[in-house]
Design an enzyme around this catalytic site. Structure first.
Site, PDB file in Angstrom:
ATOM      1  N   SER A 140       0.866  -1.187   0.000  1.00  0.00           N
ATOM      2  CA  SER A 140       0.000   0.000   0.000  1.00  0.00           C
ATOM      3  C   SER A 140       0.895   1.227   0.000  1.00  0.00           C
ATOM      4  CB  SER A 140      -0.852   0.006   1.280  1.00  0.00           C
ATOM      5  OG  SER A 140      -1.445   1.268   1.488  1.00  0.00           O
ATOM      6  N   TYR A 153      -1.228  -1.368  10.716  1.00  0.00           N
ATOM      7  CA  TYR A 153      -1.508  -1.551   9.282  1.00  0.00           C
ATOM      8  C   TYR A 153      -0.342  -1.007   8.444  1.00  0.00           C
ATOM      9  CZ  TYR A 153      -3.653  -1.248   4.690  1.00  0.00           C
ATOM     10  OH  TYR A 153      -3.905  -1.398   3.348  1.00  0.00           O
TER      11      TYR A 153
HETATM   12  N1  LIG Z   1      -8.883  -0.292  -0.388  1.00  0.00           N
HETATM   13  C1  LIG Z   1      -7.803   0.442  -0.265  1.00  0.00           C
HETATM   14  O1  LIG Z   1      -7.854   1.681  -0.208  1.00  0.00           O
HETATM   15  C2  LIG Z   1      -6.430  -0.210  -0.219  1.00  0.00           C
HETATM   16  C3  LIG Z   1      -5.310   0.607  -0.421  1.00  0.00           C
HETATM   17  C4  LIG Z   1      -4.054   0.026  -0.369  1.00  0.00           C
HETATM   18  C5  LIG Z   1      -3.918  -1.329  -0.128  1.00  0.00           C
HETATM   19  N2  LIG Z   1      -5.021  -2.092   0.083  1.00  0.00           N
HETATM   20  C6  LIG Z   1      -4.805  -3.520   0.329  1.00  0.00           C
HETATM   21  O2  LIG Z   1      -5.452  -4.249  -0.686  1.00  0.00           O
HETATM   22  C7  LIG Z   1      -5.785  -5.547  -0.198  1.00  0.00           C
HETATM   23  C8  LIG Z   1      -7.241  -5.821  -0.522  1.00  0.00           C
HETATM   24  O3  LIG Z   1      -8.022  -4.857   0.162  1.00  0.00           O
HETATM   25  P1  LIG Z   1      -9.433  -4.366  -0.386  1.00  0.00           P
HETATM   26  O4  LIG Z   1      -9.469  -2.912  -0.276  1.00  0.00           O
HETATM   27  O5  LIG Z   1      -9.751  -5.017  -1.660  1.00  0.00           O
HETATM   28  O6  LIG Z   1     -10.353  -4.921   0.828  1.00  0.00           O
HETATM   29  P2  LIG Z   1     -11.653  -5.826   0.866  1.00  0.00           P
HETATM   30  O7  LIG Z   1     -12.577  -5.467  -0.230  1.00  0.00           O
HETATM   31  O8  LIG Z   1     -12.123  -5.749   2.281  1.00  0.00           O
HETATM   32  O9  LIG Z   1     -11.078  -7.313   0.551  1.00  0.00           O
HETATM   33  C9  LIG Z   1     -10.338  -8.049   1.485  1.00  0.00           C
HETATM   34  C10 LIG Z   1     -10.320  -9.491   1.034  1.00  0.00           C
HETATM   35  O10 LIG Z   1      -9.528 -10.274   1.970  1.00  0.00           O
HETATM   36  C11 LIG Z   1     -10.328 -11.359   2.440  1.00  0.00           C
HETATM   37  N3  LIG Z   1      -9.984 -11.727   3.808  1.00  0.00           N
HETATM   38  C12 LIG Z   1     -10.114 -10.971   4.939  1.00  0.00           C
HETATM   39  N4  LIG Z   1      -9.747 -11.680   6.012  1.00  0.00           N
HETATM   40  C13 LIG Z   1      -9.382 -12.913   5.564  1.00  0.00           C
HETATM   41  C14 LIG Z   1      -8.926 -14.096   6.203  1.00  0.00           C
HETATM   42  N5  LIG Z   1      -8.751 -14.157   7.534  1.00  0.00           N
HETATM   43  N6  LIG Z   1      -8.671 -15.186   5.449  1.00  0.00           N
HETATM   44  C15 LIG Z   1      -8.851 -15.155   4.100  1.00  0.00           C
HETATM   45  N7  LIG Z   1      -9.275 -14.057   3.436  1.00  0.00           N
HETATM   46  C16 LIG Z   1      -9.537 -12.950   4.166  1.00  0.00           C
HETATM   47  C17 LIG Z   1     -11.730 -10.822   2.362  1.00  0.00           C
HETATM   48  O11 LIG Z   1     -12.688 -11.862   2.428  1.00  0.00           O
HETATM   49  P3  LIG Z   1     -13.961 -11.625   3.439  1.00  0.00           P
HETATM   50  O12 LIG Z   1     -14.628 -10.366   3.028  1.00  0.00           O
HETATM   51  O13 LIG Z   1     -14.748 -12.855   3.234  1.00  0.00           O
HETATM   52  O14 LIG Z   1     -13.362 -11.538   4.832  1.00  0.00           O
HETATM   53  C18 LIG Z   1     -11.704 -10.132   1.018  1.00  0.00           C
HETATM   54  O15 LIG Z   1     -11.788 -11.060  -0.028  1.00  0.00           O
HETATM   55  C19 LIG Z   1      -5.494  -5.530   1.298  1.00  0.00           C
HETATM   56  O16 LIG Z   1      -4.235  -6.149   1.518  1.00  0.00           O
HETATM   57  C20 LIG Z   1      -5.408  -4.046   1.616  1.00  0.00           C
HETATM   58  O17 LIG Z   1      -4.560  -3.807   2.710  1.00  0.00           O
HETATM   59  C21 LIG Z   1      -6.280  -1.571   0.041  1.00  0.00           C
END
Ligand SMILES: NC(=O)c1ccc[n+]([C@@H]2O[C@H](COP(=O)([O-])OP(=O)(O)OC[C@H]3O[C@@H](n4cnc5c(N)ncnc54)[C@H](OP(=O)(O)O)[C@@H]3O)[C@@H](O)[C@H]2O)c1
Length: 262
Positions: A140, A153
């Site tokens: 990130s 985080y």
């Molecule tokens: N959104 C942002 O602004 C942003 C920015 C920079 C980096 N990121 C990174 O991008 C990645 C994806 O984030 P996102 O924004 O797409 O979030 P998201 O929509 O909340 O997706 C998270 C995913 O991880 C899964 N997950 C959560 N806990 C888990 C566990 N214990 N075991 C297996 N799977 C699990 C979730 O499944 P469930 O929903 O079923 O739990 C979901 O599929 C993360 O690493 C986040 O830190 C996000």
């Protein structure tokens, strides 16, 4: 006669939602067989992605905070002959560290850090032996600055960025590439899940997950070292590079404080 081999199967963690879902969608679109790994709702995602013409999509519902969940993912990936790994699942824990529940913080470390190290450690020798492989690690822009109110985080994402670059260095010449993905704020359920919708960053304009997914897959398949999808991500990384550490910390902390729409 030239026989076209289909692209090698790919595993995507956190593929049921947000960035992971869009990465999985993009890999399917480009002809990869995809293994969707997440802890809930995997069947719905498999059905949705499987609707694409010619798609081969399967799922595995496991909790990656548990070592047994990671081992189950490794076993299934080996059965399928996975050569492309997207280590993307992650969560955030928001709030003053002295008040956040310890179990939430440790769950974050188990998912964001431990599961990535565990999975990579098990599959990298296979990829090196095969002489081919692609790994994408979702870090990130939060990796580039300390983040008061989002401390573990940001630290976890700094770990992942450093880990991806180090592993890439070790694997140079092996046929296996490692790519770090550094998205800026992206429209996904992440901020709701982390109860951050009332913060400056929660209310800020966000990148589209589909565009982030497309750029991530371009970089992954090209074997690039790092991808900063979009202007906001590039600007944040450039700003972080010139600020002294105390200013970085204050600047970045502001994003995680309660605030009005930007
Ligand atoms: N959104 C942002 O602004 C942003 C920015 C920079 C980096 N990121 C990174 O991008 C990645 C994806 O984030 P996102 O924004 O797409 O979030 P998201 O929509 O909340 O997706 C998270 C995913 O991880 C899964 N997950 C959560 N806990 C888990 C566990 N214990 N075991 C297996 N799977 C699990 C979730 O499944 P469930 O929903 O079923 O739990 C979901 O599929 C993360 O690493 C986040 O830190 C996000």
């Amino acid at each position: 006669m030239t026989v076209h081999q289909p692209p090698a199967p790919a595993l995507v963690t956190g593929a049921t939602s947000g960035i992971g879902l869009e990465i999985a969608r993009e890999l399917v679109r480009r002809g990869h067989e995809v293994l969707v790994v997440a802890d809930r709702g995997v069947d719905d995602t498999v059905r949705a992605l499987g609707a694409h013409r010619g798609a081969l999509v399967s799922g595995l519902e496991v909790d990656l905070t548990r070592p047994s969940g990671v081992e189950a993912a490794v076993d299934r990936a080996r059965e399928l002959g996975v050569r492309t790994y997207v280590l993307n699942a992650g969560v955030g824990v928001h709030g003053p560290f002295r008040r956040t529940p310890l179990e939430d913080e440790l769950r974050l470390v188990d998912l964001n850090v431990r599961s990535v190290v565990h999975l990579a450690h098990r599959v990298v020798p296979d990829l090196v032996a095969a002489g081919e492989g692609r790994i994408l690690v979702t870090s990130s822009i939060a990796a580039t600055m300390p983040a008061p109110l989002f401390s573990t985080y940001a630290a976890s994402k700094a770990f992942l960025r450093s880990f991806a670059w180090s592993l890439r260095g070790e694997l140079a010449g092996s046929g296996v590439s490692v790519t770090a993905l550094l998205p800026s704020a992206t429209r996904t359920p992440f901020f709701r899940e982390a109860e951050m919708e009332h913060t400056h960053i929660g209310r800020a304009p966000k990148a589209r997950a589909r565009a982030v997914g497309r750029k991530a897959v371009d970089a992954l398949l090209a074997g690039r070292a790092e991808v900063l999808p979009g202007l906001q991500a590039k600007a944040m990384v450039a700003i972080a590079a010139v600020l002294p550490q105390p200013v970085r910390s204050a600047f970045h902390g502001w994003f995680y404080a309660p605030g009005a729409r930007m």
